[in-house]
Design an enzyme around this catalytic site. Sequence first.
Site, short mmCIF file in Angstrom:
data_model
loop_
_atom_site.label_atom_id
_atom_site.label_comp_id
_atom_site.label_asym_id
_atom_site.label_seq_id
_atom_site.Cartn_x
_atom_site.Cartn_y
_atom_site.Cartn_z
N LYS A 287 -49.14 22.60 -9.51
CA LYS A 287 -48.40 22.51 -10.73
C LYS A 287 -47.45 21.14 -10.47
O LYS A 287 -47.30 20.48 -9.59
CB LYS A 287 -47.35 23.54 -10.98
CG LYS A 287 -48.30 24.84 -11.22
CD LYS A 287 -47.35 26.17 -11.35
CE LYS A 287 -47.95 27.36 -11.63
NZ LYS A 287 -46.92 28.49 -12.20
N TYR B 223 -52.53 29.93 -20.79
CA TYR B 223 -51.67 30.84 -20.58
C TYR B 223 -51.44 31.67 -21.72
O TYR B 223 -50.34 32.56 -22.03
CB TYR B 223 -50.48 30.28 -20.24
CG TYR B 223 -50.09 29.64 -18.84
CD1 TYR B 223 -50.09 30.59 -17.68
CD2 TYR B 223 -50.05 28.39 -18.57
CE1 TYR B 223 -49.88 30.08 -16.33
CE2 TYR B 223 -49.82 27.98 -17.36
CZ TYR B 223 -49.95 28.85 -16.10
OH TYR B 223 -49.73 28.33 -14.80
N PHE C 265 -40.98 33.32 -21.70
CA PHE C 265 -40.85 32.04 -20.96
C PHE C 265 -42.04 31.15 -21.50
O PHE C 265 -42.20 30.10 -20.92
CB PHE C 265 -40.98 32.23 -19.56
CG PHE C 265 -41.85 33.13 -19.09
CD1 PHE C 265 -43.27 32.65 -18.97
CD2 PHE C 265 -41.87 34.50 -18.62
CE1 PHE C 265 -44.33 33.71 -18.52
CE2 PHE C 265 -42.75 35.51 -18.34
CZ PHE C 265 -44.10 34.91 -18.18
N ARG D 116 -53.45 34.96 -3.32
CA ARG D 116 -52.01 35.35 -3.63
C ARG D 116 -51.05 35.73 -2.44
O ARG D 116 -50.10 35.46 -2.39
CB ARG D 116 -52.11 36.71 -4.40
CG ARG D 116 -52.90 36.66 -5.62
CD ARG D 116 -52.35 35.96 -6.75
NE ARG D 116 -51.14 36.21 -7.02
CZ ARG D 116 -50.56 36.16 -8.16
NH1 ARG D 116 -51.09 35.57 -9.33
NH2 ARG D 116 -49.03 36.48 -8.38
N THR E 270 -44.18 35.34 -7.29
CA THR E 270 -43.86 34.35 -8.17
C THR E 270 -42.72 33.77 -8.26
O THR E 270 -42.41 32.53 -8.50
CB THR E 270 -44.08 35.07 -9.74
OG1 THR E 270 -44.89 36.10 -9.54
CG2 THR E 270 -43.61 34.16 -10.86
N ARG F 49 -45.01 29.13 -1.90
CA ARG F 49 -44.01 28.90 -2.90
C ARG F 49 -42.61 29.05 -1.98
O ARG F 49 -41.86 28.45 -2.37
CB ARG F 49 -44.05 29.98 -3.91
CG ARG F 49 -45.06 29.84 -4.80
CD ARG F 49 -45.48 31.18 -5.56
NE ARG F 49 -46.07 30.83 -7.03
CZ ARG F 49 -46.76 31.61 -7.73
NH1 ARG F 49 -46.74 32.90 -7.26
NH2 ARG F 49 -47.40 31.35 -8.73
N ASN G 226 -43.06 26.85 -9.90
CA ASN G 226 -43.32 27.51 -8.52
C ASN G 226 -44.44 26.86 -7.92
O ASN G 226 -44.96 27.61 -7.22
CB ASN G 226 -43.01 29.05 -8.98
CG ASN G 226 -44.38 29.37 -9.94
OD1 ASN G 226 -44.97 28.57 -10.44
ND2 ASN G 226 -44.47 30.66 -10.20
N HIS H 129 -50.68 28.02 -9.17
CA HIS H 129 -51.04 28.96 -9.74
C HIS H 129 -52.13 29.66 -8.54
O HIS H 129 -52.75 28.99 -7.93
CB HIS H 129 -51.67 28.43 -10.87
CG HIS H 129 -52.57 29.57 -11.73
ND1 HIS H 129 -52.12 30.61 -12.26
CD2 HIS H 129 -53.78 29.75 -11.28
CE1 HIS H 129 -53.13 31.35 -12.77
NE2 HIS H 129 -54.08 31.00 -12.40
N GLU I 22 -61.13 31.44 -15.38
CA GLU I 22 -60.38 30.21 -15.32
C GLU I 22 -61.23 29.14 -14.58
O GLU I 22 -60.95 27.96 -15.07
CB GLU I 22 -59.13 30.43 -14.38
CG GLU I 22 -58.12 31.47 -15.01
CD GLU I 22 -56.96 31.86 -13.92
OE1 GLU I 22 -56.12 32.97 -14.63
OE2 GLU I 22 -57.10 31.59 -12.95
#
Length: 139
Positions: free
Chosen positions: A11, A51, A59, A87, A93, A104, A114, A117, A128
């Site tokens: 990100k 998203y 948010f 993950r 998150t 993270r 964060n 993704h 995706e």
Amino acid sequence: MSGNITFTMIKPDAVGNGYTGKILDLIISNGFKIRGMKFIHLSEAKAGEFYAVHSERPFYKDLVSFMTSGPIVAAILEKDNAVADFRTLIGATNPAEAAPGTIRNLYAKSIDANAVHGSDSDENAAIEASFFFSAFERF
Ligand code: UDP
Ligand code: MG
């Protein structure tokens, strides 16, 4: 059976802070193979569509503006059990809750900014990956 691809974005916070190389190194050293990769700046429309599942969440607007605030690195990753293993590698998150050594935990500052993704299911990983990559851009 769980699938062998997942989709990730590094990100804008992590790219801007100079962590792209360190994050890619962690991804590769944890057994993921890169099957597609691009460095892009998302438009508001593209980020909003990606998203859209969160469009009713409080948010959402901030998330779209954060994701368009600078360039990102998008990638398709291959490994057995890719979604769940990735993950695990990225952590919770909220980086304050992310396990030590996760991406993270190491490189994210807040629940919104964060660092990375990671797809949440095999079905979403396929959606995706196709959203970002044409057949000529993935291997
Ligand atoms: N997010 C946020 N505030 C929240 C929850 C999520 O800004 O309270 C952002 C954050 O960047 C997160 C993204 O929205 O990564 C998508 O949320 P999701 O619940 O899908 O988390 P993820 O799957 O990325 O861990
Ligand atoms: Mg998610």
